[in-house]
Motif scaffolding. Sequence first.
Motif, PDB file in Angstrom:
ATOM      1  N   ASP A  68       0.827  -1.211   0.000  1.00  0.00           N
ATOM      2  CA  ASP A  68       0.000   0.000   0.000  1.00  0.00           C
ATOM      3  C   ASP A  68       0.860   1.260   0.000  1.00  0.00           C
ATOM      4  N   MET A  69       1.963   1.238   0.778  1.00  0.00           N
ATOM      5  CA  MET A  69       2.819   2.419   0.847  1.00  0.00           C
ATOM      6  C   MET A  69       3.576   2.639  -0.459  1.00  0.00           C
ATOM      7  N   ILE A  70       3.975   1.531  -1.119  1.00  0.00           N
ATOM      8  CA  ILE A  70       4.631   1.656  -2.426  1.00  0.00           C
ATOM      9  C   ILE A  70       3.668   2.289  -3.430  1.00  0.00           C
ATOM     10  N   LEU A  71       2.435   1.793  -3.440  1.00  0.00           N
ATOM     11  CA  LEU A  71       1.427   2.327  -4.354  1.00  0.00           C
ATOM     12  C   LEU A  71       1.149   3.799  -4.062  1.00  0.00           C
ATOM     13  N   PHE A  72       1.065   4.152  -2.769  1.00  0.00           N
ATOM     14  CA  PHE A  72       0.811   5.545  -2.390  1.00  0.00           C
ATOM     15  C   PHE A  72       1.936   6.451  -2.871  1.00  0.00           C
ATOM     16  N   ALA A  73       3.193   6.073  -2.594  1.00  0.00           N
ATOM     17  CA  ALA A  73       4.322   6.915  -2.984  1.00  0.00           C
ATOM     18  C   ALA A  73       4.439   7.021  -4.503  1.00  0.00           C
ATOM     19  N   ARG A  74       4.254   5.892  -5.202  1.00  0.00           N
ATOM     20  CA  ARG A  74       4.396   5.891  -6.659  1.00  0.00           C
ATOM     21  C   ARG A  74       3.294   6.723  -7.320  1.00  0.00           C
ATOM     22  N   GLN A  75       2.059   6.567  -6.869  1.00  0.00           N
ATOM     23  CA  GLN A  75       0.961   7.321  -7.483  1.00  0.00           C
ATOM     24  C   GLN A  75       1.038   8.808  -7.152  1.00  0.00           C
ATOM     25  N   LEU A  76       1.424   9.138  -5.914  1.00  0.00           N
ATOM     26  CA  LEU A  76       1.554  10.549  -5.569  1.00  0.00           C
ATOM     27  C   LEU A  76       2.670  11.200  -6.379  1.00  0.00           C
ATOM     28  N   TYR A  77       3.768  10.454  -6.597  1.00  0.00           N
ATOM     29  CA  TYR A  77       4.851  10.972  -7.450  1.00  0.00           C
ATOM     30  C   TYR A  77       4.346  11.229  -8.859  1.00  0.00           C
ATOM     31  N   THR A  78       3.602  10.280  -9.421  1.00  0.00           N
ATOM     32  CA  THR A  78       3.104  10.427 -10.786  1.00  0.00           C
ATOM     33  C   THR A  78       2.180  11.633 -10.922  1.00  0.00           C
ATOM     34  N   LEU A  79       1.283  11.809  -9.953  1.00  0.00           N
ATOM     35  CA  LEU A  79       0.346  12.923 -10.015  1.00  0.00           C
ATOM     36  C   LEU A  79       1.064  14.269  -9.886  1.00  0.00           C
ATOM     37  N   ALA A  94      -7.176   9.143  -2.180  1.00  0.00           N
ATOM     38  CA  ALA A  94      -8.101   8.663  -1.155  1.00  0.00           C
ATOM     39  C   ALA A  94      -9.290   7.932  -1.772  1.00  0.00           C
ATOM     40  N   ASP A  95      -9.685   8.344  -2.967  1.00  0.00           N
ATOM     41  CA  ASP A  95     -10.811   7.685  -3.630  1.00  0.00           C
ATOM     42  C   ASP A  95     -10.406   6.379  -4.301  1.00  0.00           C
ATOM     43  N   ASN A  96      -9.103   6.225  -4.623  1.00  0.00           N
ATOM     44  CA  ASN A  96      -8.667   5.056  -5.389  1.00  0.00           C
ATOM     45  C   ASN A  96      -7.921   4.020  -4.562  1.00  0.00           C
ATOM     46  N   ILE A  97      -7.381   4.411  -3.395  1.00  0.00           N
ATOM     47  CA  ILE A  97      -6.656   3.458  -2.555  1.00  0.00           C
ATOM     48  C   ILE A  97      -7.615   2.419  -2.015  1.00  0.00           C
ATOM     49  N   ASP A  98      -7.211   1.163  -2.014  1.00  0.00           N
ATOM     50  CA  ASP A  98      -8.101   0.069  -1.605  1.00  0.00           C
ATOM     51  C   ASP A  98      -8.173  -0.082  -0.092  1.00  0.00           C
ATOM     52  N   ASN A  99      -7.130   0.329   0.627  1.00  0.00           N
ATOM     53  CA  ASN A  99      -7.081   0.133   2.076  1.00  0.00           C
ATOM     54  C   ASN A  99      -7.873   1.230   2.788  1.00  0.00           C
ATOM     55  N   PRO A 100      -8.964   0.877   3.496  1.00  0.00           N
ATOM     56  CA  PRO A 100      -9.789   1.909   4.162  1.00  0.00           C
ATOM     57  C   PRO A 100      -9.010   2.691   5.216  1.00  0.00           C
ATOM     58  N   LEU A 102      -5.810   3.470   5.230  1.00  0.00           N
ATOM     59  CA  LEU A 102      -4.975   4.459   4.558  1.00  0.00           C
ATOM     60  C   LEU A 102      -5.827   5.559   3.939  1.00  0.00           C
ATOM     61  N   GLN A 103      -7.038   5.226   3.473  1.00  0.00           N
ATOM     62  CA  GLN A 103      -7.935   6.252   2.954  1.00  0.00           C
ATOM     63  C   GLN A 103      -8.224   7.314   4.010  1.00  0.00           C
ATOM     64  N   ASP A 104      -8.532   6.864   5.243  1.00  0.00           N
ATOM     65  CA  ASP A 104      -8.808   7.808   6.327  1.00  0.00           C
ATOM     66  C   ASP A 104      -7.586   8.665   6.632  1.00  0.00           C
ATOM     67  N   VAL A 105      -6.409   8.029   6.620  1.00  0.00           N
ATOM     68  CA  VAL A 105      -5.177   8.783   6.903  1.00  0.00           C
ATOM     69  C   VAL A 105      -4.932   9.835   5.833  1.00  0.00           C
ATOM     70  N   ILE A 106      -5.148   9.486   4.569  1.00  0.00           N
ATOM     71  CA  ILE A 106      -4.940  10.449   3.475  1.00  0.00           C
ATOM     72  C   ILE A 106      -5.904  11.621   3.609  1.00  0.00           C
ATOM     73  N   ARG A 107      -7.145  11.340   3.979  1.00  0.00           N
ATOM     74  CA  ARG A 107      -8.115  12.438   4.164  1.00  0.00           C
ATOM     75  C   ARG A 107      -7.693  13.341   5.325  1.00  0.00           C
ATOM     76  N   GLU A 108      -7.088  12.753   6.363  1.00  0.00           N
ATOM     77  CA  GLU A 108      -6.575  13.572   7.464  1.00  0.00           C
ATOM     78  C   GLU A 108      -5.366  14.396   7.017  1.00  0.00           C
ATOM     79  N   VAL A 129       1.848   4.846  10.345  1.00  0.00           N
ATOM     80  CA  VAL A 129       1.751   4.633   8.902  1.00  0.00           C
ATOM     81  C   VAL A 129       3.035   5.080   8.202  1.00  0.00           C
ATOM     82  N   PHE A 130       3.519   6.267   8.540  1.00  0.00           N
ATOM     83  CA  PHE A 130       4.676   6.840   7.862  1.00  0.00           C
ATOM     84  C   PHE A 130       5.907   6.732   8.760  1.00  0.00           C
ATOM     85  N   SER A 131       6.940   6.091   8.247  1.00  0.00           N
ATOM     86  CA  SER A 131       8.169   5.900   9.008  1.00  0.00           C
ATOM     87  C   SER A 131       8.959   7.203   9.083  1.00  0.00           C
TER      88      SER A 131
END
Length: 408
Positions: A68-79, A94-100, A102-108, A129-131
């Motif tokens: 999930d973290m790889i997908l988050f970092a890679r997609q945020l970089y692309t955008l 937040a709308d596309n991530i599958d993990n609920p 992580l969705q809440d964390v992104i909205r925060e 979540v974030f190291s």
Amino acid sequence: MPRFDYKGRDQRGNAITGYLEAGSTDSVANQLLNSGVTPIEITENRPRPSLADRYRKWRARRRPKLDDMILFARQLYTLMRSGVPIIRALNGLADNIDNPYLQDVIRELVAGLESGLDLSSAMARHPQVFSDLFISMVRVGEHSGNLDAALLQLSEYLEREKETRDQIKTAMRYPTFVVVAIVIAIGVINFFVIPTFAGIFAKFDAELPWQTRLLVGMSNFMVEYWYVLAAGFIAGILAVRGWLKTQKGRLIWDRYKLKLPAVGIILHQALLQRFATAFAVTQRAGVPLIQGLTVVANAVDNAYVEQHINGMRTGVEQGESLTRTATQSGMFTPLILQMIAVGEETGAVDEMLDNIAVFYGREVDYRLKYLSSALEPILIVVLGAMVFILALGVFLPMWDLMAVARGG
């Protein structure tokens, strides 16, 4: 609409019960009073959650994995690389991530950005979540104006980390299966096989050899006191887990597992690879040396190695060179020390660390490929010892009984 059960009394004082559907307890009370009923007790009748609802709630509590973290970092970089504003990019994730979770964390994170925080500060509110490495890299990227590049480096680092973990899991699959099979075999032998032979030996009233008496005694103990053994096993696991959560326990175990036969050298080299990769990422991103060592110490995920890296940080704070502190730590191989020294002299520490990471990455790959072959002799010796003890304990008295039967 929720359903509420109520108890009350009518105008004559008679007790009545029933249920109403309403939006709240106040609405139920108003309806009852309007109908001439004085409410005494109103409780919401919540339906028992279905299995699907329970699964959704469990997924909502599940913390994000490395994937999930790889997908988050890679997609945020692309955008961000495409010029999408960061708040809009995070809302899209937040709308596309599958993990609920992580969705809440992104909205925060979005809420934090809208309140005036920068991204690294908003991430620091979620250390589960974030190291430290993730947060430090994002902070440096924000300050240098290269947040997209920092996210790319993070995604590449996390991908290498996942690849190494997957390789270790794959290599340990066969030994784990063999160990589990051995444990099951021991249970079957002690609960079913040996009691059968013990009954046969008892009928002949013969003197049994000590190997057989030992096996029969162990079997009888396991059959009669299996619940004690099970309770002791569970208590032992809980005690060990509690001990490993202590600072001293984790330090001892992290030091000991680096000396395990066959596996220890792989774990050690994987930690050196992780150290070199994380340190190179921080240096390339412009993280100050002392802060970078602090981040790397938390990233290696080994208390023993972390202690040595913190010792290096202390030495650097006192004015010593990185090469000298690394040598004094006693943790690193001559290759790493030589590469760090060259990097300090040429001002290219990050490039030298990349070379170290590539070298030890290949070493880990090679050793993982042949890990099963390295563990096979150990497993064969264990299996051979079990078969030998079983043969002595079971077949020796059978031979004696056959000799007695022939003599008779």
